[in-house]
Design a protein around this motif. Structure first.
Motif, PDB file in Angstrom:
ATOM      1  N   GLY A 165      -6.668 -14.091   0.312  1.00 40.85           N
ATOM      2  CA  GLY A 165      -7.626 -13.023   0.518  1.00 40.85           C
ATOM      3  C   GLY A 165      -8.901 -13.586   0.958  1.00 40.85           C
ATOM      4  N   LEU A 166      -9.415 -14.715   0.723  1.00 47.74           N
ATOM      5  CA  LEU A 166     -10.853 -15.264   1.003  1.00 47.74           C
ATOM      6  C   LEU A 166     -10.967 -15.284   2.291  1.00 47.74           C
ATOM      7  N   PHE A 167      -9.879 -15.479   3.182  1.00 42.41           N
ATOM      8  CA  PHE A 167      -9.881 -15.537   4.607  1.00 42.41           C
ATOM      9  C   PHE A 167      -9.012 -14.695   5.590  1.00 42.41           C
ATOM     10  N   SER A 168      -8.832 -13.347   4.766  1.00 46.73           N
ATOM     11  CA  SER A 168      -8.192 -12.058   5.529  1.00 46.73           C
ATOM     12  C   SER A 168      -9.401 -11.474   6.059  1.00 46.73           C
ATOM     13  N   THR A 169      -8.634 -10.522   6.966  1.00 47.62           N
ATOM     14  CA  THR A 169      -9.597  -9.618   7.808  1.00 47.62           C
ATOM     15  C   THR A 169     -10.276  -8.445   6.988  1.00 47.62           C
ATOM     16  N   ASP A 170     -10.069  -8.249   5.701  1.00 43.48           N
ATOM     17  CA  ASP A 170     -10.177  -7.335   5.151  1.00 43.48           C
ATOM     18  C   ASP A 170     -11.563  -7.777   4.058  1.00 43.48           C
ATOM     19  N   SER A 171     -12.644  -7.054   4.380  1.00 38.30           N
ATOM     20  CA  SER A 171     -13.756  -7.667   3.649  1.00 38.30           C
ATOM     21  C   SER A 171     -13.835  -7.533   2.349  1.00 38.30           C
ATOM     22  N   LEU A 172     -13.411  -6.320   1.580  1.00 38.52           N
ATOM     23  CA  LEU A 172     -12.968  -6.080   0.255  1.00 38.52           C
ATOM     24  C   LEU A 172     -12.108  -7.225  -0.318  1.00 38.52           C
ATOM     25  N   SER A 173     -11.260  -7.631   0.415  1.00 37.44           N
ATOM     26  CA  SER A 173     -10.407  -8.806  -0.146  1.00 37.44           C
ATOM     27  C   SER A 173     -11.240 -10.218  -0.253  1.00 37.44           C
ATOM     28  N   ASN A 174     -11.868 -10.107   0.893  1.00 36.26           N
ATOM     29  CA  ASN A 174     -12.764 -11.430   0.856  1.00 36.26           C
ATOM     30  C   ASN A 174     -13.873 -11.658  -0.388  1.00 36.26           C
ATOM     31  N   TRP A 175     -14.410 -10.498  -0.575  1.00 38.45           N
ATOM     32  CA  TRP A 175     -15.352 -10.271  -1.922  1.00 38.45           C
ATOM     33  C   TRP A 175     -14.623 -10.555  -3.059  1.00 38.45           C
ATOM     34  N   CYS A 176     -13.431  -9.751  -3.300  1.00 40.51           N
ATOM     35  CA  CYS A 176     -12.827  -9.947  -4.629  1.00 40.51           C
ATOM     36  C   CYS A 176     -12.227 -11.574  -4.728  1.00 40.51           C
ATOM     37  N   SER A 222       7.367 -20.979  -4.043  1.00 39.26           N
ATOM     38  CA  SER A 222       6.960 -19.729  -4.793  1.00 39.26           C
ATOM     39  C   SER A 222       5.471 -19.525  -4.478  1.00 39.26           C
ATOM     40  N   VAL A 223       4.913 -18.202  -4.789  1.00 43.15           N
ATOM     41  CA  VAL A 223       3.645 -17.769  -4.388  1.00 43.15           C
ATOM     42  C   VAL A 223       2.580 -17.864  -5.771  1.00 43.15           C
ATOM     43  N   SER A 224       1.682 -18.826  -5.517  1.00 45.61           N
ATOM     44  CA  SER A 224       0.573 -19.235  -6.776  1.00 45.61           C
ATOM     45  C   SER A 224      -0.447 -18.159  -6.672  1.00 45.61           C
ATOM     46  N   ALA A 225      -1.244 -18.482  -7.591  1.00 40.27           N
ATOM     47  CA  ALA A 225      -2.517 -17.744  -7.754  1.00 40.27           C
ATOM     48  C   ALA A 225      -3.539 -18.294  -6.844  1.00 40.27           C
ATOM     49  N   GLY A 226      -3.573 -19.699  -6.639  1.00 38.48           N
ATOM     50  CA  GLY A 226      -4.451 -20.368  -5.582  1.00 38.48           C
ATOM     51  C   GLY A 226      -4.234 -19.862  -4.190  1.00 38.48           C
ATOM     52  N   GLN A 227      -2.794 -19.682  -3.971  1.00 32.14           N
ATOM     53  CA  GLN A 227      -2.565 -19.488  -2.463  1.00 32.14           C
ATOM     54  C   GLN A 227      -2.928 -17.877  -2.390  1.00 32.14           C
ATOM     55  N   LEU A 228      -2.903 -16.978  -3.247  1.00 34.18           N
ATOM     56  CA  LEU A 228      -3.445 -15.683  -2.923  1.00 34.18           C
ATOM     57  C   LEU A 228      -4.721 -15.407  -2.849  1.00 34.18           C
ATOM     58  N   LEU A 229      -5.458 -16.206  -3.734  1.00 37.61           N
ATOM     59  CA  LEU A 229      -7.016 -16.282  -3.338  1.00 37.61           C
ATOM     60  C   LEU A 229      -7.472 -16.792  -2.147  1.00 37.61           C
ATOM     61  N   MET A 287      -4.789  -6.898  -5.915  1.00 38.11           N
ATOM     62  CA  MET A 287      -6.163  -7.023  -5.744  1.00 38.11           C
ATOM     63  C   MET A 287      -6.382  -7.538  -4.120  1.00 38.11           C
ATOM     64  N   VAL A 288      -5.428  -8.358  -3.445  1.00 34.92           N
ATOM     65  CA  VAL A 288      -5.819  -8.821  -2.269  1.00 34.92           C
ATOM     66  C   VAL A 288      -4.893  -7.790  -1.211  1.00 34.92           C
ATOM     67  N   ASN A 289      -4.400  -6.631  -1.744  1.00 36.03           N
ATOM     68  CA  ASN A 289      -3.775  -5.785  -0.901  1.00 36.03           C
ATOM     69  C   ASN A 289      -4.592  -4.606  -0.559  1.00 36.03           C
ATOM     70  N   GLU A 290      -4.851  -4.573   0.632  1.00 40.82           N
ATOM     71  CA  GLU A 290      -6.006  -3.457   0.937  1.00 40.82           C
ATOM     72  C   GLU A 290      -5.280  -1.869   0.871  1.00 40.82           C
ATOM     73  N   ARG A 291      -4.159  -1.784   0.742  1.00 40.14           N
ATOM     74  CA  ARG A 291      -3.428  -0.600   0.564  1.00 40.14           C
ATOM     75  C   ARG A 291      -3.507   0.075  -0.715  1.00 40.14           C
ATOM     76  N   GLN A 292      -3.796  -0.902  -1.844  1.00 42.13           N
ATOM     77  CA  GLN A 292      -4.057  -0.268  -3.101  1.00 42.13           C
ATOM     78  C   GLN A 292      -5.181   0.476  -3.260  1.00 42.13           C
ATOM     79  N   PRO A 293      -5.273   1.217  -4.354  1.00 45.14           N
ATOM     80  CA  PRO A 293      -6.493   2.079  -4.709  1.00 45.14           C
ATOM     81  C   PRO A 293      -7.531   1.163  -4.885  1.00 45.14           C
ATOM     82  N   PHE A 294      -8.882   1.715  -4.674  1.00 44.75           N
ATOM     83  CA  PHE A 294      -9.988   0.852  -5.020  1.00 44.75           C
ATOM     84  C   PHE A 294     -10.244   0.437  -6.410  1.00 44.75           C
ATOM     85  N   VAL A 295     -10.112   1.602  -7.301  1.00 42.48           N
ATOM     86  CA  VAL A 295     -10.346   1.414  -8.633  1.00 42.48           C
ATOM     87  C   VAL A 295      -9.184   0.522  -9.184  1.00 42.48           C
ATOM     88  N   LEU A 296      -8.077   0.493  -8.695  1.00 37.11           N
ATOM     89  CA  LEU A 296      -7.076  -0.384  -9.397  1.00 37.11           C
ATOM     90  C   LEU A 296      -7.191  -1.971  -9.018  1.00 37.11           C
TER      91      LEU A 296
END
Length: 958
Positions: free
Chosen positions: A431-442, A421-428, A377-386
């Motif tokens: 994504g919340l503070f990345s430079t990709d606006s779609l990742s911020n929103w999700c 290990s990577v946790s769900a909270g760290q990923l959120l 979800m926070v990977n901007e390279r993945q398809p939008f629908v995915l």
């Protein structure tokens, strides 16, 4: 026949007739020819011309063709030609050469119109459709197959009208269901297409088809064709099942109750070899996944959805879907649809959500499936629908799942962070503070769902601290969100900057709503309120109006949920600030920008986030519910005065107090209900025990009555012998004295039996008192007064039982005195017997008779002993019934001991009585040996009666 050869392309002399003229002559031939062969050839020629001369054949020949169907039923060949001709007229199928050479671009539309018009003409007479249904029943291939195709074409052109005609036709739908059982695959497959058209948007026909065993037949066809590896027939069957189930609660319930969900599991067993993904297999799996989603759609009734979700978990369907989810080599569109399907299978179902949380991806080391999905979800390279599908899956996992929400938030708290290990909270957070606006929103929307309707987690999330840069102190997550919001235009981002700000504002609104502590933390930052008022007061472009509306909502939440703990940001001061810098009317207008936005209306329609492009991703479905809830109350709160606020706070406090009181009484009532249930169980146990005791007492009474009868019989026999002895000698006088003593002893025994019956009556009284105690226990209510009343009633009953026990004690004392009297009398009799024994002589006859009498005495003794044992068992049952009253336990134990002693003394008395009977019998035998004649039984009885009369006279004289 020469004419027909000319029509069919044979050589002819002169000018060739036009198509219209030829069709006219053929129609005349069909109408006027008396030979069946001529009519058949003419209809065959019309069939050949019907594709090219669509309009002409339809206008001139339709009436004649219908007449052929009515009159020439006996000839299947001409019926087949007529049906094919009608199909060519009504259908929109065009030959390729006509499309390429003679037809213009707008002609297909004209053909559509022609087909629709000819269909209206055909179905204008409902008898035509009924006739066609009867022809479809024919087994002949040349009749049935064209009939199926023609009926399918009619449904395509004028579906609702034809559906209504078939619905009112007798056995209309049932006739068509027989097509699925046809052994010829062509007819069966076209029958599936016919039923697809028949069941479109008609719930009544859908129910009839479903209850005609359609699910069983269609699932059998899918299995025969190879499930997902099958051809287009599998797709057609799946689409027909989807027609039957979609928006039809009755059929969905029938599908679930028929255990057809279990038969869906093999569809998704794709195996480890995922290299053979043909286009048809992808299509089949896509429709299969959509079919699963139809059963668990959020738009279905909650009860039906929940039962289907449980069935899918129990049969292993959810586990199979998760296997596909974590498999490698799955096509992107299948993976996306699988994620959406899993989302709706687990949505709102705690059991399925718990299972999904335990699923691990096949990686080294294994990672939870949720973490792997959030990475996508926070990977901007993945398809939008995915990415949208993963967000929907995460939302469904957290929907009504406080346990899952707590697990996600706990990965953000300082005490639970694992650096290895990577946790769900760290990923959120990433994504919340990345430079990709779609990742911020999700990420913002996902985190908002972790806080949805959970005030405890909103408070815990305030503890989260973030390290922004080396050397700077950590800041809270709330502070970091507001910092990014205020620096929105200064940060270079990929995508829409408005999207990032909208996501953060939605997160803050969700976080602060219904959480006064979070509002206090937000207001504690002095830069937040000036920023919000500045954004609302500016006149910005159309894109920024949405941000202004959300800023107004956030400021309104800060006022509505403000507990006035900060002096500078009390409710009244914030209202004054709005009045001075923005204006109340302007503030309400900006707040209304949210609900008036087009994207807001789209998001409010359904829970699944479906956007045509990333730029349209602005609102979340759950957030639209929050806006709808708060918009009105915030508008009212802005116009309220301070006095009204105080009154409202007082009302809130009063309501809270009332809620606490109600909660307390609910707890008391719950406890009393538990006590009442325990009492009911205890009473039911006592009732069953009482019934068993009553049955035992009844059995014992019947046995005692039998023993009484036997005893009376023996007494009569002894009375006869005593009468004989009294009439002859002095020794018999001594025996008579003993007989009188024995009769007295027997009378005493009868008195004991009567006293035993009195004890049984007292046992019945105890049972009635126990029943009264049960009824008083059942009257225990939910209030404390009723419980006290029942307790006082129980004490009164206990006092009555005390009195009854005292009476029993006095009776036992009297009985013990009587027993001692009887013992003394028995001793006197023994002395008399010992004095009489030397006087009597011994003889062989006396010994023989003595043995017989001894045997009879032994039998009597054994019966008396059995009677005493039965009395002992009755005593035990009486003791068990008395044990129900716990307060009188000590008195009952004493009474039991006293009764046991009296019973022992009574047993001794009975033994003495038996000895006396034995001695009397011996004396009677000796008297017989001395020469006393033996009288008949009748004389003895009469003598016995006379003796009894004399005894009565003596008693009167005494």
């Amino acid at each position: 026949m020469n004419f027909l050869r000319g029509v069919m392309g044979g050589p002819s002399a002169g000018m060739q007739p036009s198509g219209a003229e030829t069709i006219q002559k053929l129609c005349h031939r069909v109408a006027s020819s008396t030979l069946l062969d001529d009519r058949r050839d003419a209809v065959r020629a019309l069939k050949a011309l019907s594709k090219k001369y669509h309009l002409e054949v339809g206008v001139q020949a339709m009436e004649h063709l219908i007449h052929v169907l009515q009159t020439d039923r006996s000839d299947s060949e001409i019926i087949g030609y007529a049906l094919d001709t009608l199909y060519n007229i009504i259908s929109n199928d065009l030959e390729e050469e006509e499309q390429g050479k003679h037809w213009v671009e707008n002609l297909p539309k004209q053909v559509d119109d022609l087909g629709s018009q000819f269909t209206e003409i055909f179905i204008k007479q409902q008898e035509n459709v009924t006739l066609l249904l009867s022809l479809v029943e024919e087994f002949d291939f040349h009749v049935r197959w064209p009939g199926v195709k023609l009926l399918t074409s009619l449904l395509k052109q004028q579906g609702p009208q034809v559906q209504q005609i078939i619905l009112v036709s007798p056995m209309g739908v049932s006739r068509l269901m027989d097509l699925l059982a046809d052994s010829r695959e062509v007819i069966r497959n076209d029958g599936v297409l016919l039923l697809q058209q028949l069941t479109k948007s008609n719930a009544a026909i859908q129910k009839i088809v479903a209850f005609e065993n359609a699910f069983e037949r269609l699932l059998d066809i899918i299995t025969e064709e190879g499930n997902s590896d099958g051809g287009i027939v599998v797709e057609d069957c799946l689409l027909l099942i989807q027609n039957l189930l979609k928006n039809n609660n009755s059929n969905q319930n029938f599908f679930k109750e028929g255990s057809y969900i279990q038969r869906m599991k093999p569809w998704f067993e794709v195996g480890d070899d995922n290299c053979g993904w043909s286009a048809q297999k992808v299509t089949n799996l896509h429709v299969m996944l959509q079919l699963v989603r139809v059963l668990v759609s959020p738009t279905n009734p909650p009860g039906a959805t929940s039962s289907c979700q449980k069935a899918m978990f129990q049969c292993g369907l959810l586990q199979q879907l998760c296997t596909i989810l974590m498999a490698t080599g799955v096509p992107a569109d299948i993976l996306t649809e699988t994620i959406n399907t899993v989302s709706e299978v687990i949505r709102g179902c705690q059991m399925n959500q718990d299972y999904f949380a335990s699923v691990n991806a096949p990686s080294n080391p294994p990672r939870p499936a949720i973490v792997v999905l959030l990475m996508s979800m926070v990977n901007e390279r993945q398809p939008f629908v995915l990415r949208c599908a993963v967000l929907y899956c995460f939302q469904c996992f957290l929907y009504k799942n406080q346990k899952g929400q707590g697990e996600i938030v706990s990965t953000l708290l300082p005490s639970t962070i694992d650096g290895n290990s990577v946790s769900a909270g760290q990923l959120l957070c990433g994504g919340l503070f990345s430079t990709d606006s779609l990742s911020n929103w999700c990420a913002a929307v996902a985190l908002a769902h972790a806080l949805q309707e959970n005030a405890t987690l909103k408070e815990q999330l305030l503890r989260v601290q973030l390290a922004t840069s080396i050397g700077n102190p950590p800041v809270s997550l709330l502070q970091q969100c507001t910092n990014i919001l205020s620096q929105g235009d200064k940060i270079d981002r990929r995508g829409s900057k408005v999207q990032t700000r909208v996501g953060l504002l939605m997160l803050l609104c969700t976080w602060l709503s219904n959480c006064s502590i979070a509002v206090t933390h937000f207001l504690h930052n002095p830069a937040n309120i000036p920023f919000l008022t500045g954004q609302i007061a500016e006149n910005l472009g159309e894109e920024e109006q949405l941000v202004q509306g959300l800023c107004a909502l956030l400021l309104g939440i800060s006022i509505y949920y403000n507990d006035n703990s900060l002096e500078n940001y009390r409710k009244e001061k914030l209202k004054q600030l709005i009045e001075k810098r923005i204006g109340r009317e302007n503030f309400i207008e900006k707040l209304g920008f949210i609900s008036k936005h087009e994207l807001y209306s789209r998001a409010a329609q359904k829970p699944q986030p479906s956007f045509s492009s990333p730029d349209h991703m602005m609102f979340d479905h759950e957030f639209t519910k929050l806006v709808k809830e708060l918009e009105g109350v915030i508008s009212k709160a802005i116009y309220k005065s301070s006095e009204e606020d105080k009154k409202e706070e007082e009302v809130k406090k009063t309501l809270e107090q009332h809620d606490n009181i109600v909660t307390h009484y609910k707890k008391v009532i719950r406890e009393q209900d538990q006590e009442l249930e325990e009492l009911k169980q205890r009473i039911s146990t006592l009732t069953s025990q009482n019934e068993q005791l009553q049955a035992t007492v009844t059995q014992q009474v019947s046995q005692i009555q039998q023993h009484k009868d036997q005893y009376n019989l023996l007494k009569v026999q002894l009375g006869k012998d005593n009468q004989h002895h009294n009439s002859h000698s002095d020794t018999f006088q001594m025996n008579g004295i003993q007989t009188e003593e024995v009769s007295k002893l027997k009378e005493e025994l009868e008195e004991w039996k009567s006293k035993h019956e009195v004890l049984q009556g007292q046992l019945g009284e105890k049972d009635s008192l126990t029943e009264k105690l049960k009824s008083s226990q059942l009257e225990v209510g939910t209030a404390e007064q009723s419980s006290q009343t029942s307790k006082s009633g129980g004490l009164e009953l206990s006092n009555e039982l005390h009195k009854e026990l005292e009476m029993l004690r006095s009776q036992i004392q009297l009985q013990s005195a009587e027993i001692s009297k009887l013992q003394m009398e028995n001793q006197k009799l023994q002395v008399m017997n010992t004095a009489a024994e030397p006087v009597l002589g011994d003889s062989s006859a006396t010994a023989a008779n003595s043995l017989d009498l001894e045997q009879e005495i032994k039998e009597l003794k054994s019966e008396v002993k059995a009677l005493s044992e039965e009395k002992e068992s009755l005593k035990q049952h009486l003791d068990s019934s008395r044990s129900t009253v716990a307060i009188l336990q000590d008195e009952k134990s004493k009474l039991q001991q006293e009764l046991a002693e009296s019973k022992k003394e009574q047993d001794d008395l009975l033994v003495l009585l038996a000895d006396q009977d034995q001695k009397l019998s011996a004396l009677k035998i000796k008297l017989k040996d001395l020469g006393v004649p033996v009288e008949d039984e009748d004389d003895i009885e009469s003598g016995d009666q006379g003796d009894e009369d004399e005894d009565g006279d003596e008693d009167e004289q005494d």
